[in-house]
Motif scaffolding. Structure first.
Motif, PDB file in Angstrom:
ATOM      1  N   TYR A  28       0.829  -1.205   0.000  1.00 14.55           N
ATOM      2  CA  TYR A  28       0.000   0.000   0.000  1.00 14.55           C
ATOM      3  C   TYR A  28       0.869   1.263   0.000  1.00 14.55           C
ATOM      4  CZ  TYR A  28      -4.716  -1.941   0.570  1.00 14.55           C
ATOM      5  OH  TYR A  28      -5.923  -2.558   0.359  1.00 14.55           O
ATOM      6  N   LYS A  42      -3.636   7.151   5.768  1.00 15.33           N
ATOM      7  CA  LYS A  42      -4.814   6.562   5.124  1.00 15.33           C
ATOM      8  C   LYS A  42      -4.481   5.169   4.559  1.00 15.33           C
ATOM      9  CE  LYS A  42      -8.106   7.441   1.358  1.00 15.33           C
ATOM     10  NZ  LYS A  42      -7.783   6.274   0.531  1.00 15.33           N
ATOM     11  N   ASN A  43      -3.360   5.039   3.875  1.00 12.70           N
ATOM     12  CA  ASN A  43      -2.974   3.754   3.294  1.00 12.70           C
ATOM     13  C   ASN A  43      -2.623   2.732   4.367  1.00 12.70           C
ATOM     14  OD1 ASN A  43      -3.261   5.157   0.916  1.00 12.70           O
ATOM     15  ND2 ASN A  43      -1.428   4.307  -0.031  1.00 12.70           N
ATOM     16  N   HIS A  97     -10.840  -9.675   5.103  1.00 10.19           N
ATOM     17  CA  HIS A  97     -11.438  -9.217   3.840  1.00 10.19           C
ATOM     18  C   HIS A  97     -10.917 -10.023   2.659  1.00 10.19           C
ATOM     19  CE1 HIS A  97     -13.696  -5.671   5.202  1.00 10.19           C
ATOM     20  NE2 HIS A  97     -12.740  -5.527   6.114  1.00 10.19           N
ATOM     21  N   GLN A 133      -6.749  -2.898   7.773  1.00  8.42           N
ATOM     22  CA  GLN A 133      -8.150  -3.305   7.857  1.00  8.42           C
ATOM     23  C   GLN A 133      -8.429  -4.557   7.033  1.00  8.42           C
ATOM     24  OE1 GLN A 133     -10.481   0.118   6.762  1.00  8.42           O
ATOM     25  NE2 GLN A 133     -10.433   0.997   8.844  1.00  8.42           N
ATOM     26  N   VAL A 134      -7.651  -4.771   5.984  1.00 11.42           N
ATOM     27  CA  VAL A 134      -7.808  -5.990   5.168  1.00 11.42           C
ATOM     28  C   VAL A 134      -7.763  -7.233   6.043  1.00 11.42           C
ATOM     29  CG1 VAL A 134      -6.686  -7.408   3.416  1.00 11.42           C
ATOM     30  CG2 VAL A 134      -6.915  -4.945   3.063  1.00 11.42           C
ATOM     31  N   TYR A 141      -9.330  -2.905  13.019  1.00 14.27           N
ATOM     32  CA  TYR A 141      -9.994  -1.623  12.784  1.00 14.27           C
ATOM     33  C   TYR A 141      -9.685  -0.582  13.870  1.00 14.27           C
ATOM     34  CZ  TYR A 141     -12.782  -2.854   8.709  1.00 14.27           C
ATOM     35  OH  TYR A 141     -13.187  -3.169   7.442  1.00 14.27           O
ATOM     36  N   GLU A 184      -5.952   1.371   5.706  1.00 17.18           N
ATOM     37  CA  GLU A 184      -6.597   0.471   4.740  1.00 17.18           C
ATOM     38  C   GLU A 184      -5.867  -0.866   4.632  1.00 17.18           C
ATOM     39  OE1 GLU A 184      -6.818   2.604   1.105  1.00 17.18           O
ATOM     40  OE2 GLU A 184      -8.440   3.950   1.785  1.00 17.18           O
ATOM     41  N   SER A 185      -4.528  -0.807   4.669  1.00 18.66           N
ATOM     42  CA  SER A 185      -3.753  -2.045   4.517  1.00 18.66           C
ATOM     43  C   SER A 185      -3.935  -2.970   5.712  1.00 18.66           C
ATOM     44  CB  SER A 185      -2.264  -1.720   4.329  1.00 18.66           C
ATOM     45  OG  SER A 185      -1.715  -1.151   5.507  1.00 18.66           O
TER      46      SER A 185
END
Length: 577
Positions: A46, A67-68, A142, A74-75, A79, A71-72
């Motif tokens: 990411y 931000k990245n 995810h 949360q996969v 959280y 997101e990386s």
């Protein structure tokens, strides 16, 4: 007032000149702590998409990094991580120090998966649902969710549910509760059946295309059958290329039409080959093939092979029966001339064959050979006529293409002659050749080979020279000259044997990408009564892996030879199996 403005200006000037963010950088390096394994790999992936900041706009760069990072992570179901990012400049490189504390992982509180429509009772879908990686109480992933969802969509297309759609596909995460709910509702609609098969281009091969079909009109659609059909067409000797695809836009009334496209081989094809065996010198090959004689798919071919000790010409006429790949009748004409050591022979052959591939993938060949041979073997001269019905079984499996790392090769043959049907002698011959290749980490290679044979006859002198057994040479017992390990007469001339027993073991070590070194031992004999000692050869060799197969150079020493040969070099080019 003037003093405060001046102070503000000085502070701005100081921060602009002396702050790290004032300097443009040419590269960025990330130092990541707190994660490892797949999570760290994903974080790096990411972060690699974040552009190098231009000028002194580091605040936007830092926000993009955060931000990245989120997101990386949360996969994998995290959280509520705690993330610290610190920037500093070293010359023209921006150093980004990142510390991550993952926190607790989100767990699944609800997993609802529904398959509606025709796929509900489809065994393939039932099996897929039994293998679901998502369960209540599991950690949220995810990646597992996306993969499982994609597998459902992929299976639907493979099984002919071309109108299928997702009614619902959601992952709802409650950060407060640290839990997630999954809803997957899939409506497959009806399953299509194979419709009419249409050739996209006119061709004389329509009969062959029809014979090779792996499905029938009205049969439930299955992409595996489509792939098998395409492969069967491509592997046949008739087509340069072949494809079988469903006409999705043309589907109607529960049927999916199939479009078949084939491009025939040229009317005539030619091949020229050259090789080398230290036993027989340079070998040349010239081949010609006409794959189409008529609409039924009959073909004709011819081949000429030349070496210093042996020249051979064969012509074949192939007739497809039912399946043109696995069920073939063959007529073969041949001539072979041999002049080697104490053997001189002229052999004329007519052979009728029926080849059929069994479900076990063994190629079974029934044959009857008519042979006429004029030969001189040592001091014996002969002129024989043989009528030899028989059967052979052959099978080769390998992995790794022209440079296999695993494989088996097996050949068994049995043939018999009788004066009762026109042969000059009563005899039976059985022969087996088996070869195994195994490897460890594609670095250590182990090859074993066995050649066994027997001729049941009153005396070997009544057997034509071409049917007797000889051993020795690069393909037999290394360390001995070509076909010099065999029975001899009172004058020490080679007469050939009724029995053949040869074994070989070789170890190879790959020390570079295309290079291996080998150590080997070969042993065996060709005999009439097993009174001779077993001939043993040992040696070492070098292998160079090329796109056309390995080039092998062997140096071998005979352990118990009674000849003047002290050592032999063997150079040859050819496949492992």
């Amino acid at each position: 007032m003037k003093l405060s403005v001046l102070c503000a200006f000085i502070l701005f000037l100081y921060s602009s000149v002396f702050s790290p963010s004032a300097f443009a950088v040419s590269s960025v390096a990330f130092d990541i702590n707190g994660v490892s394994g797949d999570i760290k790999d994903n974080v790096n992936s990411y972060l690699s998409t974040v552009s190098i900041p231009k000028g002194n706009n580091y605040s936007y760069f830092e926000s993009k990094v955060r931000k990245n990072l989120i997101e990386s992570i949360q996969v994998f179901g995290f959280y509520r991580p705690e993330i610290t990012v610190h920037l500093t400049v070293d010359d023209d490189e921006l150093l980004v120090f990142i510390d991550i504390q993952l926190g607790e992982r989100v767990t699944l509180s609800v997993v609802n998966v529904e398959i509606n429509g025709g796929a509900k009772n489809d065994t393939a879908f039932i099996h897929l649902l039994n293998e679901i990686p998502l369960h209540r109480g599991d950690n949220l992933s995810h990646a597992d969710y996306d993969k499982f969802k994609a597998n459902i969509s992929k299976l639907a297309l493979a099984r002919g549910y071309f109108d299928s759609k997702w009614l619902k596909s959601e992952v709802r995460v409650s950060v407060k509760k640290n839990s997630a709910e999954i809803d997957l509702i899939f409506d497959s609609k009806q399953r299509y059946v194979f419709g009419e098969s249409v050739l996209s281009n006119p061709t004389k091969s329509e009969f062959i295309v029809t014979e090779l079909a792996t499905f029938e009109e009205g049969q439930a659609y299955d992409s595996d059958l489509v792939a098998e059909y395409s492969l069967a067409l491509f592997n046949s000797r008739y087509f340069q290329s072949a494809s079988v695809v469903p006409n999705i836009n043309g589907r109607a009334d529960g049927k999916i039409p199939m479009v078949i496209t084939v491009i025939n081989h040229p009317s005539n094809t030619y091949e020229v080959g050259i090789g080398y065996l230290s036993d027989v010198g340079v070998r040349g090959t010239l081949g010609w093939k006409k794959p189409w004689i008529n609409s039924r798919g009959d073909s004709v071919s011819a081949k000429f092979e030349y070496s210093k000790v042996q020249q051979e010409f064969t012509a074949n006429y192939d007739i497809p029966i039912e399946d043109p790949i696995t069920n073939i009748a063959k007529i073969q004409l041949g001539y072979q001339r041999k002049d080697s050591k104490d053997t001189k022979s002229d052999l004329y052959t007519l052979q009728l064959q029926r080849q059929f591939e069994l479900e076990s993938k063994w190629l079974r060949t029934w044959f009857i050979k008519f042979e006429q041979e004029n030969f001189t073997q040592a001091s014996q001269k002969g002129n024989t006529i043989m009528v030899l019905p028989g059967v052979s079984f052959a099978k080769t499996n390998q992995r790794g293409g022209v440079d296999p790392y695993w494989g088996n090769q097996q050949l068994f043959s049995f043939e018999v002659a009788s004066r009762g049907w026109g042969a000059d002698i009563n005899m039976a011959k059985i022969q087996n050749r088996t070869k195994y290749l195994r490897s460890i980490d594609r670095t250590h290679f182990f090859t074993t080979r066995f050649d066994l044979g027997a001729i049941y006859v009153d005396k070997v002198e009544s057997v034509p020279a071409s049917m007797r057994f000889f051993a020795g040479g690069s393909q037999s017992i290394r360390g001995y000259q070509y076909e010099t390990v065999t029975a001899v007469d009172d004058n020490k001339k080679y007469i050939g044997g009724r029995y053949l027993t040869v074994g070989s073991f070789e170890y190879g070590y790959q020390f570079a990408e295309k290079w291996r070194v080998g150590l080997f031992t070969d042993a065996g004999t060709s005999t009439n009564d097993f009174s001779e000692p077993i001939s043993v050869g040992v040696g070492t060799g070098l292998r160079w892996m090329t796109p056309i197969g390995p080039v092998k150079v062997d140096f071998a020493v005979p352990v118990n030879s009674d000849t003047d040969t002290k050592y032999t070099f063997h150079l040859y080019i050819g496949p492992e199996l």
